[in-house]
Write an enzyme that holds these catalytic residues in place. Structure first.
Site, PDB file in Angstrom:
ATOM      1  N   CYS A 187       0.785  -1.070  -0.196  1.00 28.30           N
ATOM      2  CA  CYS A 187      -0.122   0.028  -0.004  1.00 28.30           C
ATOM      3  C   CYS A 187       1.014   1.245  -0.034  1.00 28.30           C
ATOM      4  CB  CYS A 187      -0.967  -0.094   1.174  1.00 28.30           C
ATOM      5  SG  CYS A 187      -1.878  -1.398   1.362  1.00 28.30           S
ATOM      6  N   HIS A 228      -3.610   6.982   1.996  1.00 32.30           N
ATOM      7  CA  HIS A 228      -3.992   5.572   1.490  1.00 32.30           C
ATOM      8  C   HIS A 228      -5.208   5.330   2.242  1.00 32.30           C
ATOM      9  CE1 HIS A 228      -4.070   1.464   0.940  1.00 32.30           C
ATOM     10  NE2 HIS A 228      -3.813   1.209   2.178  1.00 32.30           N
ATOM     11  N   ASN A 260     -10.230  -0.680   0.184  1.00 30.96           N
ATOM     12  CA  ASN A 260      -8.676  -0.474   0.100  1.00 30.96           C
ATOM     13  C   ASN A 260      -8.224  -1.029  -1.289  1.00 30.96           C
ATOM     14  OD1 ASN A 260      -5.930  -0.737   0.239  1.00 30.96           O
ATOM     15  ND2 ASN A 260      -5.974  -1.239   2.415  1.00 30.96           N
TER      16      ASN A 260
END
Ligand code: UT7
Length: 335
Positions: free
Chosen positions: A119, A261, A291
Site C-alpha cells: 500500500c 492511503h 482498499n
C-alpha cells in the site's frame, strides 16, 4: 517554502487517470459469505462497496487503462514517455507487469519496471520517478498504482475480506527547468513488524535430484493483524507527515488536501485530527472502492482532479502505509 529553489531540475504534474472494474461487491454481498453486516462494516471502516476484476481484467489491463487517461490529460505523444513505473503487489507476471503496459501503450522509448511495496507502493514509485527526473536522467514519467487483491483475499476471513478491492490509478510527471512542484518526501520501513500484514509464498519442499532440495509453490492468502496495522497507521502516519511539512517549512494550515492511503475511514479521521487538519480537507473515496492497495492514492487524486476538487496549484500532502511495514509521505502542488 523549502524545496522550491531550482538548484536541481523541477517536477510538474501534468495528468492523471484511473480505472476500476465494473463488477461491484457490496457489504450485503459480503454478509452472505461471512458473519458480518453492512452496519458493522460501514461503522468500523467506512466502506460500502468495492470493485472486483473480472476474468478478462488484471493488473496490466487496469494499469494500461489508467495510463491512457493520464497520457490523454498530459497531451503527450506516447513516444515521449521515458519511464514507466508500476507499483503493484499482484502482478500478472512475477517478472514484471510494467513491460506489458509499456507494450500496450506502444511507449517504445520508455523503460518500464515494477516496484513492490504494497500500500506504500504508489508513493514509493512516485518518489523513485522523481529521483530519475531531478537527476536529469529522464524527462517524462508515468507512475502507476494497480492492484488486484481480490485474487489473494481469504474470502472466509471476515477480519480482512471486508476491506479490499481492485483498481488502478496513474499520474504523469515531467521535468521542468523553471518550476518545481514536488517539494519533498519521507520514507520508512520496519521489517520487524512485517508479520502484521503478509502475502507469503506457500512453498512446498521437494528435491530435484538426490541431495538437491528445492521449494516450489504459489502465493497463499492475505494474512493481517488488523488491530496492529490500525495502531501502526494512526501512530506513524501523522509523525511522518509532520516531519515532512516541518522540513518543507510549511504549516498544516497551508495544506489544501490531505490524501491518505484509503485503508479505513477511522484511520483517515484519526490522522487528520492528530495533524489538526480540518475534515473538509481530507479526501476519501473509500466508501465506493475499499482498499485498492497501491491504487488508492492515484485513484483518489484522479477522481478529485476530474470532479474539480483538486485545482491547479493546490498543495497536497499524501501518505501511503501498509505491509512491510512501510510508510511514506510526499508533498507537492498539483499542476
Ligand atoms: O493497507 C493496510 C491494510 N490494513 C488495514 O488498513 C487494517 C487496519 N485495521 C482495521 O481497519 C481494523 O482493525 C479492522 C476493520 C480490520 C477491524 O476493526 P476493529 O475495530 O479493529 O475490530 P477488532 O479486530 O477489534 O474486532 C472487534 C470485534 C471482534 O469480536 P469480539 O472479539 O469483540 O467478540 C471481532 O471478532 O469485531 C469482530 N469482527 C467482526 N464482526 C463483524 C471482526 N471483523 C468483523 C466483521 N463483522 N467483518
Amino acid at each position: 517554502m523549502k524545496g522550491t529553489n531550482l538548484n536541481q531540475i523541477g517536477i510538474t504534474f501534468k495528468g492523471c487517470g484511473s480505472f476500476v472494474p465494473n463488477q461491484n461487491l457490496s457489504n450485503e454481498d459480503i454478509s452472505r459469505i461471512v458473519n458480518t453486516s453492512d452496519d458493522w462494516i460501514k461503522t468500523r471502516t467506512g466502506i460500502s462497496n468495492r470493485r472486483i476484476a473480472s476474468f478478462d481484467e488484471n493488473v496490466s489491463h487496469m494499469g494500461y487503462q489508467a495510463s491512457l487517461k493520464a497520457l490523454e490529460m498530459a497531451d503527450w505523444p506516447v513516444e515521449s514517455i521515458d519511464l514507466i513505473i508500476l507499483a503493484t503487489s499482484t502482478p500478472d507476471d512475477l517478472f514484471g507487469s510494467a513491460p506489458v503496459i509499456q507494450s500496450k501503450l506502444k511507449a517504445k522509448n520508455a523503460v518500464a519496471f515494477d516496484i513492490t511495496a504494497a500500500c506504500s507502493g504508489f508513493i514509493f514509485a512516485l518518489i523513485t520517478a522523481s529521483q530519475y527526473i531531478q537527476s536529469g536522467s529522464y524527462k517524462r514519467a508515468i507512475v502507476i498504482g494497480s492492484d488486484q487483491l481480490s485474487s489473494y483475499v481469504n474470502w472466509k476471513d471476515r477480519g480482512s475480506c471486508i476491506l479490499f478491492g481492485d483498481g488502478a490509478g496513474a499520474i504523469a510527471i515531467e521535468a521542468n527547468q523553471d518550476c518545481n512542484n514536488f517539494y519533498g518526501f519521507q520514507m520508512k520501513t520496519d521489517g520487524e513488524r512485517g508479520n502484521f500484514l503478509n502475502l507469503l509464498n506457500e512453498n512446498k519442499e521437494g528435491s530435484i535430484v538426490d541431495n538437491v532440495n528445492f521449494r516450489q509453490g504459489n502465493f497463499s492468502k492475505i494474512s493481517m493483524n488488523g488491530q496492529e496495522v490500525y495502531k501502526f497507521a494512526v501512530r506513524e502516519v501523522p509523525l511522518i507527515i509532520k516531519k515532512l511539512i516541518q522540513i518543507a517549512e510549511i504549516s498544516s494550515s497551508e495544506i489544501d488536501w490531505l490524501i491518505l492511503h484509503q485503508a479505513n475511514q477511522r484511520i483517515l479521521d484519526a490522522v487528520g485530527e492528530r495533524l489538526k487538519i480540518d475534515k473538509s480537507k481530507i479526501l476519501s473515496n473509500l466508501k465506493n472502492y475499499g482498499n485498492t492497495s497501491a491504487a488508492t492514492i492515484p485513484l483518489l487524486i484522479d477522481e478529485s482532479v476530474r470532479n474539480k476538487k483538486i485545482k491547479t496549484n493546490d498543495l497536497l500532502v499524501t501518505s501511503g502505509f501498509g505491509a512491510g511495514l512501510s510508510w511514506s509521505s510526499a508533498l507537492f502542488r498539483w499542476g
